[in-house]
Write a protein that holds these residues in place. Sequence first.
Motif, short mmCIF file in Angstrom:
data_model
loop_
_atom_site.label_atom_id
_atom_site.label_comp_id
_atom_site.label_asym_id
_atom_site.label_seq_id
_atom_site.Cartn_x
_atom_site.Cartn_y
_atom_site.Cartn_z
N THR A 142 -14.94 -6.19 0.54
CA THR A 142 -14.35 -4.93 0.95
C THR A 142 -12.84 -5.08 1.03
O THR A 142 -12.34 -6.20 1.12
N TRP A 143 -12.13 -3.94 1.06
CA TRP A 143 -10.67 -3.96 0.99
C TRP A 143 -10.07 -3.00 2.00
O TRP A 143 -10.66 -1.97 2.34
N ASP A 144 -8.88 -3.33 2.49
CA ASP A 144 -8.12 -2.47 3.40
C ASP A 144 -6.72 -2.25 2.85
O ASP A 144 -6.17 -3.10 2.15
N GLY A 162 -0.95 0.26 4.61
CA GLY A 162 -0.06 1.38 4.93
C GLY A 162 1.22 1.37 4.13
O GLY A 162 2.02 2.29 4.22
N GLN A 163 1.45 0.32 3.36
CA GLN A 163 2.66 0.23 2.54
C GLN A 163 2.30 0.16 1.06
O GLN A 163 3.10 -0.24 0.24
N GLY A 164 1.05 0.51 0.74
CA GLY A 164 0.61 0.53 -0.65
C GLY A 164 -0.02 -0.74 -1.15
O GLY A 164 -0.33 -0.87 -2.32
N ASN A 165 -0.25 -1.71 -0.25
CA ASN A 165 -0.84 -2.99 -0.64
C ASN A 165 -2.28 -3.07 -0.15
O ASN A 165 -2.58 -2.64 0.96
N CYS A 166 -3.14 -3.66 -0.96
CA CYS A 166 -4.55 -3.83 -0.61
C CYS A 166 -4.85 -5.30 -0.37
O CYS A 166 -4.32 -6.17 -1.07
N SER A 167 -5.70 -5.57 0.62
CA SER A 167 -6.09 -6.94 0.90
C SER A 167 -7.54 -6.98 1.35
O SER A 167 -8.06 -6.01 1.90
N ASP A 168 -8.17 -8.11 1.13
CA ASP A 168 -9.55 -8.34 1.56
C ASP A 168 -9.49 -8.97 2.95
O ASP A 168 -9.01 -10.09 3.10
#
Length: 122
Positions: free
Chosen positions: A1-3, A6-12
Motif C-alpha cells: 500500500t502507498w501514502d 502532501g507534497q506530491g511524493n508517494c511512499s510505502d
Amino acid sequence: TWDCDGQGNCSDPGTSQGTYTSLLACQNNCSQTSIDIYRLKSFKIYPNPNDGNFIIEFSSFIAQDLQISITNAVGELIFLDKADSCVGEYKKKINLKQYSNGIYFLEIKTIKEIVNKKIILY
C-alpha cells in the motif's frame, strides 16, 4: 500500500495500512505538476480517474485572464469557466455525473499558452 506525503511524493509505509493500493493510484491522486512555462504552479486534478466529481486546482504566478474548459471526446463543450485577472489559487469542484463514462479533455488557456489534460470518468 502507498501514502501521499502532501507534497506530491508517494511512499510505502511498510504497514499495509496505506491509503492507496498501488503506486500508480497514489501518483495519480497525489502528484503535483509544476508548469512554469504557463506561469501556473501546483497543478492538480483529483481524483483522476473519478466518478464525475473532481477538483481542479492550481496557482497563477501573475494576474492573467484564464479560460478553463472541458470537452467530451467529440469536441462538445460541457464546462466553461472564465477567471479574469486570476492571480494566486484557483480551486473549483466540478460535477460531471450527468455525463457518460469516458475520457474528457480539460483545457486551460493562459495569456501565452494552453494546458491540456485528460480526465477519466468511470
